[in-house]
Design a protein around this motif. Structure first.
Motif, PDB file in Angstrom:
ATOM      1  N   ALA A  40     -10.272  -0.533   3.969  1.00 47.48           N
ATOM      2  CA  ALA A  40      -9.416  -1.839   4.298  1.00 47.48           C
ATOM      3  C   ALA A  40      -9.871  -2.969   3.272  1.00 47.48           C
ATOM      4  O   ALA A  40     -11.193  -3.227   3.006  1.00 47.48           O
ATOM      5  N   GLU A  41      -8.808  -3.636   2.691  1.00 48.03           N
ATOM      6  CA  GLU A  41      -9.041  -4.622   1.776  1.00 48.03           C
ATOM      7  C   GLU A  41      -7.885  -5.552   2.145  1.00 48.03           C
ATOM      8  O   GLU A  41      -6.784  -5.032   2.428  1.00 48.03           O
ATOM      9  N   PRO A  42      -7.838  -6.670   2.041  1.00 47.71           N
ATOM     10  CA  PRO A  42      -6.934  -7.859   2.389  1.00 47.71           C
ATOM     11  C   PRO A  42      -5.610  -7.534   1.292  1.00 47.71           C
ATOM     12  O   PRO A  42      -6.074  -7.213   0.272  1.00 47.71           O
ATOM     13  N   GLY A  43      -4.593  -7.569   1.852  1.00 50.71           N
ATOM     14  CA  GLY A  43      -3.086  -7.744   1.142  1.00 50.71           C
ATOM     15  C   GLY A  43      -2.468  -6.552   0.939  1.00 50.71           C
ATOM     16  O   GLY A  43      -1.320  -6.497   0.167  1.00 50.71           O
ATOM     17  N   ALA A  44      -2.810  -5.334   1.910  1.00 54.51           N
ATOM     18  CA  ALA A  44      -2.084  -4.355   1.656  1.00 54.51           C
ATOM     19  C   ALA A  44      -1.895  -3.931   3.135  1.00 54.51           C
ATOM     20  O   ALA A  44      -1.652  -2.881   3.621  1.00 54.51           O
ATOM     21  N   ALA A  45      -1.652  -4.837   4.139  1.00 52.05           N
ATOM     22  CA  ALA A  45      -1.622  -4.365   5.568  1.00 52.05           C
ATOM     23  C   ALA A  45      -0.865  -3.207   6.245  1.00 52.05           C
ATOM     24  O   ALA A  45      -1.229  -2.292   6.698  1.00 52.05           O
ATOM     25  N   ALA A  46       0.649  -3.438   6.104  1.00 46.37           N
ATOM     26  CA  ALA A  46       1.584  -2.650   6.397  1.00 46.37           C
ATOM     27  C   ALA A  46       1.618  -1.316   5.526  1.00 46.37           C
ATOM     28  O   ALA A  46       1.321  -0.127   6.343  1.00 46.37           O
ATOM     29  N   TYR A  47       1.270  -1.207   4.439  1.00 44.24           N
ATOM     30  CA  TYR A  47       0.771  -0.168   3.722  1.00 44.24           C
ATOM     31  C   TYR A  47      -0.152   0.680   3.961  1.00 44.24           C
ATOM     32  O   TYR A  47       0.075   1.847   4.273  1.00 44.24           O
ATOM     33  N   ALA A  48      -1.286   0.059   4.328  1.00 45.07           N
ATOM     34  CA  ALA A  48      -2.583   0.688   4.648  1.00 45.07           C
ATOM     35  C   ALA A  48      -2.301   1.306   5.837  1.00 45.07           C
ATOM     36  O   ALA A  48      -2.901   2.512   6.198  1.00 45.07           O
ATOM     37  N   VAL A  49      -1.688   0.588   7.012  1.00 48.95           N
ATOM     38  CA  VAL A  49      -1.587   1.397   8.181  1.00 48.95           C
ATOM     39  C   VAL A  49      -0.634   2.514   8.351  1.00 48.95           C
ATOM     40  O   VAL A  49      -0.755   3.552   8.701  1.00 48.95           O
TER      41      VAL A  49
END
Ligand SMILES: NC(=O)c1ccc[n+]([C@@H]2O[C@H](COP(=O)([O-])OP(=O)(O)OC[C@H]3O[C@@H](n4cnc5c(N)ncnc54)[C@H](OP(=O)(O)O)[C@@H]3O)[C@@H](O)[C@H]2O)c1
Length: 227
Positions: free
Chosen positions: A138-147
């Motif tokens: 997890a890194e900030p800035g890719a929330a919906a993509y990461a999920v």
């Protein structure tokens, strides 16, 4: 007889390399994307080997229609879902469209394609989905993509368990940064130095879609290169 492979998202930076890898080893390929011109280019590159079709793979109905057309060409032994795309942003800043766009494009496309494939495929076949390192780190800035990409890994594991008794394998590859034309235009040189060539990832996918990996299912294989 040559195996039949369905490559979804076939015209992208990675998808094109996957088509190259499967065509080079002698498979028959059905290449799918939205754009007719992109699919036609692949067909012209491999006449008699690659056939093309178009569909919005985020739409369950369009996916089901596509597979009714695929049914006329045979039962694929291999299915690779390389459809996907990125939109950045944090949870707190996200709009409803950010959320549904990322879920539909990355998780929905894999889900509906896996559903259609699972209803048809036979023992000895395999499915490969494409996740992303963002799903695991997890890194900030890719929330919906990461999920959404985390969902792709769980979909892979769940479907692998469901299909184990049928002899159909389901795996995922997990890239960090791919050396695609789009990334070359948008990413800083420092990150591009760590990018992995699409052909290197396609080789792993082709390996997963071979008898050499008949014992491997439910895996999410990092293909990070030097990232
Ligand atoms: N690039 C990276 O660094 C990177 C890193 C980690 C993971 N990934 C993942 O790897 C996969 C491939 O990435 P890429 O860089 O090759 O992506 P890309 O170049 O943007 O290609 C995406 C492919 O999907 C198709 N597509 C997009 N939306 C579609 C839709 N609604 N229905 C049907 N087809 C659709 C595109 O063709 P049309 O536009 O004609 O439909 C194209 O063939 C994606 O799942 C991506 O998330 C990429």
């Amino acid at each position: 007889m040559a195996d039949l492979a369905v490559i979804l998202g076939a015209t992208g930076g990675l998808g094109t390399a996957i088509v190259d890898a499967f065509a080079a080893r002698g498979d028959r390929v059905i290449a799918v994307a939205r754009s007719r011109s992109g699919v036609s280019q692949l067909q012209s590159r491999y006449p008699g080997v690659v056939s093309g079709d178009t569909a919005d793979l985020t739409s369950r109905l369009a996916v089901d229609d596509l597979w009714e057309r695929i049914d006329r060409l045979g039962v694929p032994r291999w299915v690779v879902s390389a459809t996907g795309g990125f939109r950045g942003g944090k949870v707190a800043d996200s709009t409803p469209d950010d959320f549904t766009f990322m879920m539909d494009l990355n998780l929905g496309s894999a889900w509906w394609s896996c559903r259609a494939a699972a209803r048809r495929m036979q023992a000895g076949g395999g499915i490969v989905n494409i996740s992303s390192r963002s799903a695991l780190a997890a890194e900030p800035g890719a929330a919906a993509y990461a999920v959404a990409k985390a969902g792709v890994i769980k979909l892979t594991e769940v479907l692998a368990a469901e299909l184990k008794a049928s002899g159909i394998r389901v795996n995922a590859v997990v890239p960090a940064i791919i050396d695609t034309p789009a990334n070359r235009q948008s990413l800083p040189e420092k990150l591009l130095q760590k990018a992995v060539a699409p052909a290197e990832i396609a080789a792993v996918i082709a390996y997963l879609c071979s008898d050499a990996t008949s014992a491997v299912s439910g895996a999410a294989i990092p293909v990070y290169g030097r990232y």
